[in-house]
Design an enzyme around this catalytic site. Structure first.
Site, PDB file in Angstrom:
ATOM      1  N   LYS A 184       7.919   3.506  -4.151  1.00 32.95           N
ATOM      2  CA  LYS A 184       7.145   2.764  -5.160  1.00 32.95           C
ATOM      3  C   LYS A 184       7.729   3.003  -6.537  1.00 32.95           C
ATOM      4  O   LYS A 184       7.855   2.089  -7.354  1.00 32.95           O
ATOM      5  CB  LYS A 184       5.671   3.201  -5.125  1.00 32.95           C
ATOM      6  N   GLN A 196      -2.477   7.933  -3.992  1.00 38.20           N
ATOM      7  CA  GLN A 196      -1.886   7.750  -2.663  1.00 38.20           C
ATOM      8  C   GLN A 196      -2.796   8.349  -1.585  1.00 38.20           C
ATOM      9  O   GLN A 196      -3.215   9.496  -1.682  1.00 38.20           O
ATOM     10  CB  GLN A 196      -0.493   8.428  -2.627  1.00 38.20           C
ATOM     11  N   ASP A 209      -4.635  -0.977  -6.630  1.00 33.88           N
ATOM     12  CA  ASP A 209      -4.816  -1.034  -5.174  1.00 33.88           C
ATOM     13  C   ASP A 209      -6.021  -1.903  -4.810  1.00 33.88           C
ATOM     14  O   ASP A 209      -6.236  -2.216  -3.639  1.00 33.88           O
ATOM     15  CB  ASP A 209      -5.044   0.386  -4.629  1.00 33.88           C
TER      16      ASP A 209
END
Ligand code: NAP
Length: 289
Positions: free
Chosen positions: A54, A98, A121
Site C-alpha cells: 500500500k 490494518q 476503508d
C-alpha cells in the site's frame, strides 16, 4: 462458450494512472498532496506485506504515505490515542487501521474512532450508514473494485440477478448494497444458506467472498454469468480463489482470476478514496477518476 478473463491488474493500472493524474492536479492547482496514514499493529507477516505494498502504491501515485507500527501488546487506549492524533493532523487525508488487530483489541471501537471524512476503508458506522441510505460517503475498497470490474464487461446491471456469497462487513454486505444501488436483484448467501448451488445458479452476477478454496464449483454457475472471485486462499505455495476457476470458466461469460483479479483493485480503490477524501475535506469538487 469463450470465457472472458477480467484482467484486474490492467484495470487497476489504468485506474491508478487516473488517480495519479487527480493527485497531481490537486498538488498543482491547490498546493495539496493527499496523505494516507496506515496503522499496523503486531507482527502478522501478511499484514506487513499488504502495508508495504500500500505504501509503495501510494507514493507511486504521487501521494504521501506514513506508516505507524505498534507492538502486538499495545493497549486499545494507545491505538485510539494515535487514531485521534491522526484525525487532528491536517496533512493526513486517509487513515487505515490494518486488520486483523490482536484479540485483546475491540476492532469495531477502534475503527469508529476514525474521522468518517478520513475513513478510506469505508468501515465506520457513519460510512456504512451512508452506503445503506444511498448517500455519498467513502465506500469500502474491495466491493467498490468489484463493481468496477463488473462494469468492464456489463454496463446494464439493472434487473440482473446478483448473488453474493459471504456477508462480512468488509466485503459481502457492502457489495450487496452496491449491487442493489445498481438495481440488481440481490441475494446474500452465507454459511447457513440451504442449497448454495441452487442459489448460485440463479446468478447473472456471482460474487464469492467466503475464504474457502474453490467452494464455488463449476455446476454452481449459470451459463454466461459474470463471476467475481474475491477469495484469497493460500494452499501450499499457491494462492487460489473461492471459485473453481477451471470448471467455472467452462460456463461463465466472464470471470476474475486469483491472483490478478479483485486484489489489485482493492489497493487502487484505497488510493481513489484517499484522493476523494483529500478533496472533500476541503469542500473541493470530487476529482474525475
Ligand atoms: P469473513 O469475514 O470470514 O466472511 C466470510 C463469509 O463467508 C461469512 O459471511 C460466512 O458466513 C461465509 N461462509 C463461510 N462458510 C460458508 C459456506 N460454507 N457457505 C457459504 N458461505 C460461507 O471473510 P471476508 O473478510 O469477507 O473475506 C472473504 C475472502 O475474501 C477471504 O478469502 C479474504 O482473504 C478475501 N478478501 C480479499 C480481498 C481482496 O482484496 N481481494 C479483500 C478482502 C477479503 P457466516 O456469516 O454465516 O459465518
Amino acid at each position: 462458450m469463450t470465457v472472458g478473463i477480467i484482467d484486474g491488474k490492467a484495470v487497476a493500472a489504468s485506474l491508478r494512472e487516473k488517480i495519479a493524474g487527480a493527485a497531481s492536479n490537486l498538488r498543482n492547482v491547490h498546493g495539496l498532496t493527499p496523505g494516507l496514514a496506515v496503522v499496523l499493529v503486531g507482527d502478522d507477516p501478511a499484514s506487513h506485506v499488504y502495508v508495504r505494498n500500500k505504501g509503495i502504491a501510494t507514493k507511486k501515485a504521487g501521494m504521501r504515505s506514513v506508516e505507524h507500527r505498534l507492538p502486538a501488546d499495545v493497549s486499545e487506549a494507545d491505538i485510539v490515542a494515535l487514531v485521534r492524533d491522526l484525525n487532528g493532523d491536517d496533512g493526513v487525508d486517509g487513515i487505515l487501521v490494518q486488520m486483523p488487530l490482536p484479540d485483546h483489541i475491540n476492532a469495531h471501537r477502534v475503527i469508529n474512532e476514525i474521522d468518517p471524512e478520513k475513513d478510506v476503508d469505508g468501515l465506520t458506522e457513519a460510512n456504512a450508514g451512508k452506503l445503506m441510505l444511498g448517500e455519498t460517503g467513502l465506500v469500502p475498497c474491495t466491493p467498490q473494485g468489484s463493481i468496477i470490474l463488473i462494469r468492464t464487461v456489463e454496463q446494464k446491471l439493472s434487473g440482473l440477478n446478483a448473488v453474493v456469497v459471504g456477508r462480512s462487513i468488509l466485503v459481502g454486505k457492502p457489495l450487496a448494497m452496491l449491487l442493489l444501488a445498481e438495481n440488481c436483484t440481490v441475494t446474500l448467501a452465507h454459511s447457513r444458506t440451504k442449497d448454495l448451488a441452487h442459489v448460485c445458479r440463479s446468478a447473472d452476477i456471482l460474487c464469492a467472498a467466503v475464504g474457502r478454496p474453490e467452494i464455488i464449483k463449476g455446476d454452481f454457475v449459470k451459463d454466461g454469468a459474470i463471476i467475481i472471485d474475491v477469495g484469497i486462499n493460500r494452499v501450499g505455495d499457491r494462492l487460489i480463489g473461492d471459485v473453481d476457476f477451471a470448471a467455472a470458466s467452462e460456463r461463465a461469460g466472464a470471470i476474475t482470476p486469483v491472483p490478478g483479479g479483485v486484489g489489485p483493485m482493492t489497493i487502487a480503490c484505497l488510493l481513489k478514496n484517499t484522493v476523494l477524501a483529500a478533496a472533500r475535506r476541503r469542500a473541493l469538487k470530487d476529482p474525475e477518476i
